[in-house]
Write a protein that holds these residues in place. Structure first.
Motif, PDB file in Angstrom:
ATOM      1  N   GLY A 133       0.815  -1.209   0.000  1.00 29.20           N
ATOM      2  CA  GLY A 133       0.000   0.000   0.000  1.00 29.20           C
ATOM      3  C   GLY A 133       0.850   1.262   0.000  1.00 29.20           C
ATOM      4  O   GLY A 133       0.569   2.223  -0.731  1.00 29.20           O
ATOM      5  N   ASP A 146      -8.504   9.147  -4.589  1.00 30.16           N
ATOM      6  CA  ASP A 146      -9.045   7.890  -4.070  1.00 30.16           C
ATOM      7  C   ASP A 146      -8.281   7.383  -2.851  1.00 30.16           C
ATOM      8  O   ASP A 146      -8.845   6.681  -2.014  1.00 30.16           O
ATOM      9  N   SER A 147      -7.002   7.707  -2.771  1.00 31.82           N
ATOM     10  CA  SER A 147      -6.155   7.079  -1.757  1.00 31.82           C
ATOM     11  C   SER A 147      -5.849   7.971  -0.563  1.00 31.82           C
ATOM     12  O   SER A 147      -5.027   7.629   0.273  1.00 31.82           O
ATOM     13  N   PHE A 150      -6.692   5.973   2.441  1.00 29.41           N
ATOM     14  CA  PHE A 150      -6.557   4.531   2.251  1.00 29.41           C
ATOM     15  C   PHE A 150      -5.649   3.871   3.291  1.00 29.41           C
ATOM     16  O   PHE A 150      -6.029   2.893   3.938  1.00 29.41           O
ATOM     17  N   SER A 345     -16.711   9.248  -0.381  1.00 29.17           N
ATOM     18  CA  SER A 345     -15.406   8.589  -0.378  1.00 29.17           C
ATOM     19  C   SER A 345     -14.966   8.380  -1.814  1.00 29.17           C
ATOM     20  O   SER A 345     -15.670   8.745  -2.755  1.00 29.17           O
ATOM     21  N   PHE A 348     -11.915   3.450  -2.196  1.00 30.83           N
ATOM     22  CA  PHE A 348     -11.718   2.582  -1.034  1.00 30.83           C
ATOM     23  C   PHE A 348     -12.752   2.832   0.064  1.00 30.83           C
ATOM     24  O   PHE A 348     -12.451   2.753   1.256  1.00 30.83           O
ATOM     25  N   ASP A 352     -12.473   3.036   4.270  1.00 32.16           N
ATOM     26  CA  ASP A 352     -12.501   4.301   5.000  1.00 32.16           C
ATOM     27  C   ASP A 352     -13.908   4.758   5.370  1.00 32.16           C
ATOM     28  O   ASP A 352     -14.062   5.727   6.123  1.00 32.16           O
TER      29      ASP A 352
END
Length: 371
Positions: A133, A146-147, A150, A345, A348, A352
């Motif tokens: 990750g 998006d991350s 994460f 979100s 992910f 989250d």
């Protein structure tokens, strides 16, 4: 007669044996060079990585053992016992995981025979997943939108799972060794609490990067609402469930469930697994299993034929990896058979926004079971 014995002070000094070659340059042999140029830099990297990702106890055990080996390779002969100590520590950690890496409920089985792959117990899933990750995020392989949350969400998910389950095997090891096939594939299996022979199961297909126990465990928290069995099979790192291998693996999973007395099944998937579930729902069936519905999380094939069963879609509002507009369009095509839940979100959301996801999935499953 004169004495031939010389006074002590005049005697020639006893010859001194020359030092062995290399003693003056202790450690300059091939072992020293290997330790200096290869093992020691790797040990420093492993220790730094373990600290950076917050490694598991077994991860730290391997790291410390490797560090002892590197120190021993650089040390004088009298301290070469450090090499043996380091190797011994790593062996002890491996043996400990082989013996004790069994969760309270969660189990990693090799289907369809139901056996175990011992290689899956050697390392903690947390260590490899958190490292991967970090690499994906820091190299820009994951979109920033998006991350953003994460990594903290992934670490928190492992904390929750570890608190309930303890040390676990992971199907990720066999996956990256190329061992998954329809004839022999790993599946994470989580039975419902207090239900020894459930008649309902949820099959949850993993996404890209392979099958991980932590995602299956998260799904099982929602599945507990209907006291069903959770089964998460493995297809490979790509998560290409729409391939012949993926289709055959799902068929084998359904056969295994039917043999265990399961009669009702929900098919779900995460990301690529959601795409696969939306495609395979119209292809794969079993005469003794009733398909009750689909649960598609952060993924679906918007071009797939519309499923004939009720379908739940859970989607991140800012998902750029499985574009939200496509998921909305698919939900609109579903009409009254579809339930669409959109969360604040990205891709992910399953991690989250795990509380909202669990609530949406468990509520929907309970409503289906009441019908």
């Amino acid at each position: 007669m004169a004495s031939s014995i010389l006074p002590v002070s005049q005697r020639p000094a006893a010859p001194v044996a020359p030092a062995p070659v290399g003693a003056a340059r202790r450690g300059s042999g091939p072992v020293f060079l290997l330790g200096l140029l290869v093992v020691a830099p790797m040990a420093v990297l492993v220790m730094a990585t373990a600290s950076f990702i917050g490694a598991s106890p077994s991860g730290w055990g391997y790291a410390v053992g490797f560090a002892l080996v590197s120190i021993g390779m650089l040390a004088p002969r009298g301290r070469r016992g450090l090499v043996r100590a380091g190797l011994g520590l790593m062996v002890l950690v491996a043996l400990g995981r082989l013996v004790f890496a069994e969760g309270t409920q969660l189990e990693t089985l090799t289907l369809p025979d139901g056996g175990h792959r011992w290689v899956n117990r050697l390392v903690a899933e947390r260590d490899g997943t958190m490292l991967a990750g970090q690499v994906l995020v820091r190299t820009g392989r994951l979109p920033r939108s998006d991350s953003r949350e994460f990594l903290p969400a992934l670490e928190a998910a492992f904390d929750r799972m570890d608190a309930y389950e303890g040390a676990l095997a992971t199907p990720a090891v066999a996956t990256y060794l190329g061992l998954q096939s329809p004839e022999s594939f790993d599946a994470v299996v989580i039975p419902p609490r207090g239900e020894p022979a459930p008649r309902t199961a949820v099959v949850f297909l993993h996404g890209f990067a392979g099958n991980f126990a932590v995602y299956c465990w998260e799904m099982a928290q929602s599945v507990q609402a209907i006291s069903a069995l959770t089964v998460c099979p493995s297809v490979g790192p790509a998560g290409d469930w729409w391939s012949p291998q993926g289709e055959r693996t799902l068929e084998k999973t359904f056969e295994w469930l039917a043999e265990r007395g399961v009669r009702r099944v929900y098919l779900g998937g995460l990301s690529n697994g959601g795409v696969g579930a939306s495609v395979l729902a119209g292809r794969v069936s079993h005469p003794r299993l009733e398909l009750r519905g689909l649960v598609l999380v952060s993924g679906a094939d918007s071009r797939a034929p519309l499923p004939r069963v009720p379908t739940l879609m859970v989607q991140g509002k800012h998902d750029s990896m499985m574009p939200t507009r496509s998921m909305r369009a698919f939900a609109e095509r579903l009409g009254r058979r579809g339930t669409y839940v959109e969360l604040d979100s990205g891709h992910f959301a399953f991690l989250d926004r795990h509380v909202e996801c669990e609530r949406a999935i468990s509520t929907w499953l309970a409503e289906r079971e009441r019908e």
